[in-house]
Write an enzyme that holds these catalytic residues in place. Structure first.
Site, PDB file in Angstrom:
ATOM      1  N   SER A  42       0.808  -1.225   0.000  1.00 21.26           N
ATOM      2  CA  SER A  42       0.000   0.000   0.000  1.00 21.26           C
ATOM      3  C   SER A  42       0.841   1.274   0.000  1.00 21.26           C
ATOM      4  O   SER A  42       0.330   2.347  -0.301  1.00 21.26           O
ATOM      5  CB  SER A  42      -0.942   0.018   1.205  1.00 21.26           C
ATOM      6  OG  SER A  42      -0.213   0.155   2.410  1.00 21.26           O
ATOM      7  N   LYS A 103       0.883   4.434   7.006  1.00 15.32           N
ATOM      8  CA  LYS A 103       0.368   5.248   5.907  1.00 15.32           C
ATOM      9  C   LYS A 103       1.003   6.636   5.981  1.00 15.32           C
ATOM     10  O   LYS A 103       1.706   6.973   6.931  1.00 15.32           O
ATOM     11  CB  LYS A 103      -1.163   5.406   5.992  1.00 15.32           C
ATOM     12  CG  LYS A 103      -1.946   4.099   6.069  1.00 15.32           C
ATOM     13  CD  LYS A 103      -1.951   3.326   4.770  1.00 15.32           C
ATOM     14  CE  LYS A 103      -2.751   2.033   4.920  1.00 15.32           C
ATOM     15  NZ  LYS A 103      -2.674   1.197   3.694  1.00 15.32           N
TER      16      LYS A 103
END
Length: 262
Positions: A42, A103
């Site tokens: 990701s 993230k």
């Protein structure tokens, strides 16, 4: 008899040394840095599956989630907390699932966040993207889970080149980083998200292959993340292995050792 006493003392000293080492390691892990393996794609191409890093816990102070296994329940809120900066790569505890995510922080408390046609908008202004060629990787199973990468060029055979267009995105504070594009998805166009006070908004750099704040927690996404759930900032890749195990030395990525995360 003296020989038996010496042996017992030797064993006791060894046990004490091991106990002290474990205590020091526990304090180090609790107060300063926490190891973290990258399990998914990701955050490509900033972080690759198999990257190993230490998370800097001192960057944002301490909460109950800064301790291993969340054992520091005596901490109310956050101690010695410095707020993160936009663009930081952050490890945090998922507010519902209880697992650790990594993230990029794009939204601060009070921000209005939206994605339109794949472009990030912050308070109504676009974060400009400048084309930066392609990110190319081999289409093969990656990491212990053996997941295959997603490619913009569909139908890639095993061993072929998996291509994703890359761009350099610049945030309002001037920080820049790479983002990848795979295809048009529903997350390329979102409603406006109003980030509540005490919360943050996160997105993955591999925008079309990331479970992040664009999807609510009720829909199995991340949603808004409370400040106290932040564990620390990822500053540098210490080690990297492209194989199923770190013991497969022939899969080590020596060019990523000690690489700064931007």
């Amino acid at each position: 008899m003296a020989e038996k006493v010496e042996k017992k003392e030797g064993v006791l000293e060894t046990v004490k040394t091991v106990v002290y080492a474990l205590l020091i390691a526990g304090v180090f892990r609790t107060l300063f840095f926490q190891p973290f393996w990258i399990p998914s794609g990701s955050m490509k191409d900033t972080l690759l599956i198999g990257d190993f890093l230490f998370v800097n816990k001192m960057a944002y102070g301490y909460s109950q989630y800064s301790c291993p296994f969340s054992i520091c329940t005596f901490i109310d809120g956050r101690w010695f907390g410095d707020e993160p900066e936009r663009g930081d790569v952050v490890v945090f505890r998922h507010p519902v699932a209880g697992t650790d995510f990594i993230k990029r922080l794009v939204g601060l408390p009070g921000d209005r966040i939206q994605v339109r046609d794949g472009i990030l908008y912050i308070n109504g202004e676009p974060a400009p993207q400048e084309p930066a060629g392609n990110f190319v990787e081999t289409f093969e199973r990656q990491g212990p889970a053996g997941n295959l990468p997603q490619c913009a060029n569909a139908g890639v055979p095993l061993g072929g080149e998996c291509i994703k267009p890359r761009a350099i995105e610049t945030l309002p504070n001037g920080t820049s980083h790479n983002v990848l594009d795979i295809r048009q998805t529903r997350l390329d166009d979102t409603p406006v998200f109003d980030v509540p006070e005490g919360h943050f908004f996160f997105m993955g750099d591999n925008r079309d292959n990331s479970t992040d704040s664009r999807v609510s927690q009720n829909a199995l996404g991340v949603g808004f993340v409370p400040f106290e759930n932040l564990i620390g900032r990822a500053d540098r890749v210490m080690f990297s292995s492209a194989g199923r195990s770190m013991l497969f030395f022939w899969t080590w990525r020596a060019d990523r050792f000690f690489e700064k995360i931007v």
